[in-house]
Design a protein around this motif. Sequence first.
Motif, short mmCIF file in Angstrom:
data_model
loop_
_atom_site.label_atom_id
_atom_site.label_comp_id
_atom_site.label_asym_id
_atom_site.label_seq_id
_atom_site.Cartn_x
_atom_site.Cartn_y
_atom_site.Cartn_z
N ILE A 73 50.08 35.13 42.57
CA ILE A 73 50.13 36.59 42.58
C ILE A 73 50.53 37.10 43.95
O ILE A 73 51.30 38.06 44.08
N LEU A 132 50.93 39.31 35.53
CA LEU A 132 49.91 38.49 34.88
C LEU A 132 50.54 37.51 33.89
O LEU A 132 50.14 36.35 33.80
N LEU A 176 41.79 35.83 36.84
CA LEU A 176 42.91 36.61 36.29
C LEU A 176 42.56 38.09 36.23
O LEU A 176 43.39 38.96 36.54
N ALA A 186 38.29 30.99 35.57
CA ALA A 186 39.73 31.28 35.47
C ALA A 186 39.95 32.69 34.92
O ALA A 186 40.81 33.43 35.42
N ILE A 239 46.47 30.58 40.92
CA ILE A 239 46.48 31.97 40.42
C ILE A 239 46.58 32.94 41.59
O ILE A 239 47.40 33.87 41.58
N GLU A 286 52.91 30.28 34.36
CA GLU A 286 52.84 29.24 35.38
C GLU A 286 51.67 28.29 35.13
O GLU A 286 51.81 27.06 35.25
N LEU A 287 50.53 28.83 34.72
CA LEU A 287 49.37 27.99 34.42
C LEU A 287 49.64 27.09 33.22
O LEU A 287 49.28 25.91 33.21
N VAL A 325 42.60 39.60 39.70
CA VAL A 325 43.99 39.75 40.16
C VAL A 325 44.63 40.96 39.50
O VAL A 325 45.32 41.75 40.15
N ASN A 374 52.10 34.73 35.77
CA ASN A 374 51.04 33.85 36.27
C ASN A 374 50.49 32.96 35.16
O ASN A 374 50.26 31.76 35.37
N ILE A 375 50.29 33.54 33.98
CA ILE A 375 49.80 32.76 32.84
C ILE A 375 50.83 31.71 32.43
O ILE A 375 50.48 30.56 32.12
N ILE A 422 42.91 27.41 39.88
CA ILE A 422 42.44 28.76 40.24
C ILE A 422 43.08 29.21 41.55
O ILE A 422 43.45 30.38 41.72
#
Length: 503
Positions: free
Chosen positions: A403, A367, A346, A342, A399, A373-374, A349, A370-371, A396
């Motif tokens: 993006i 980023l 990141l 993971a 991710i 969202e995780l 990306v 995205n984080i 994963i």
Amino acid sequence: MADDESTAKKIFTDVRVIVMLALVIFSILSIYVLPPAFDKGVEGNIQLGLDLQGGSWVQLSFQSEVVRFSSPTMSADALAQKIWDKAGIEAVAVSDDKIEIRKLLTQEEVENLFNEIGDVKLVAYTQGVSKETADDVKRILEDKVNNLGTQDAKINTISGSNNVATYIRIELAGTDISTAQDLVSSQGKFEIRIVTEGNETAHVLYGDSVTSVSRPSQSPPGSGSWGVAFTLSEDGAKALRDACIQYGATKEPEKHYLNMYLDGEQVYDAPLSSDLATKLLTGTVNDLRASTGMGDDGLEKAQVLEIHLRAGALPVDVTTAGLGSVSAQMGDYFKFVCIIAALLALGAVGVTVYLRYHEPSIVLPMLLTNIAELIILLGFSRYVQQLDLASIAGLIAVIGTGIDQLIVVTDEVLHEGKVPSPNVYLKRFKRALVIITVAAATVIFAMVPLILMDLSTLKGFAIITILGVLVGVIVTRPAYGKIIMAILSKKPAKEISSDSKDE
């Protein structure tokens, strides 16, 4: 400084950003605080599958078959009764031309049995059970698991294209193989007691006196009144009659409840019906029915009661088709590898986005979104899905797809290197949302078959991927659109590079 304060105010006062931050906070609370789980390490309340925690799996094969028949004179129910009368084998109707024979017979043996019965021909033979029986088996096993407090369990049936279930697979995280096998084969202690006076009760019979249990049904049919019919052995029926007469239940049935217990815990209670009390005065009664109420609530109670009456026994015999385990040490290794994967995803990306835009003020919001969202996904998974290797693969994948969609939003809203006027911005942003919504719908449609096809090892991947797509389209993409507008609106055109062209 004033510009920075104005930008921050624009970002953190927007309702879309507030919703995203609220979900992030709720997810963190779900993982670590509801209930407190700070002592459980980085995973908190998240349920880990046996891939990551270690544990055992058992795959069972049903000792039964579903057969299609043709007969000019005999219905499915009549044929099931003929099989019982002729061979003493339980059979149930599945449809107008299908029955489930609850003993493993070869195709030749079924054909011979039909020849003995007469006026019936075997059309198709498939080893396994009907979907309804498979659901019953799954429900019984889930009840056992829950009663033992083993929450980190996955139970899935494996069916063919003809809707006949052949196997059922039980995955128990943190459980050794011996315990897993005992759990599958164990039966509880079922007891019926009668209320004598006040709160006092007396023993009537144990579960070994219950010879058969039917599926929940309505009586009369279509009335909406649910219940479960069951049959007692001769000794059990005599014990029930003797107890009812001894304690006066035949004279005042409404004052003498029959209480049912499983492993010492009361699971059902109801008074005798006046009709049953009258019948018991003249003789024994083998066929009984426990009423559970009306509507959906009555059906749910009937389904639970059926499991209790069976005392945890499965409606069909099963045999172990396979078993295995994952050690706790191997689970720790898998967790470490997943975390590294993971972080690398990141990092990759972040580098890719920076090479595209050469602008940290774009890379960082992407980023962080995205984080966020995780984190939201992990919070939701705490309630709906175990995390196993397939689920981690879904995270994963989210991710990368996340993006990709954020890049679509960024490229659409940029105009000669900066955010255009509000009207043009809204037009471009709506166009970007349409693009990513169509892409999201495509992903969802592709993942739904993996959920419906009993592919237990891929179901977690599909569920997490769908959740990630929905969270992105509904929450994080709109929030990112507001964030990127606020940040880029103060940037000179020369500071930002993009491949987007104005209309």
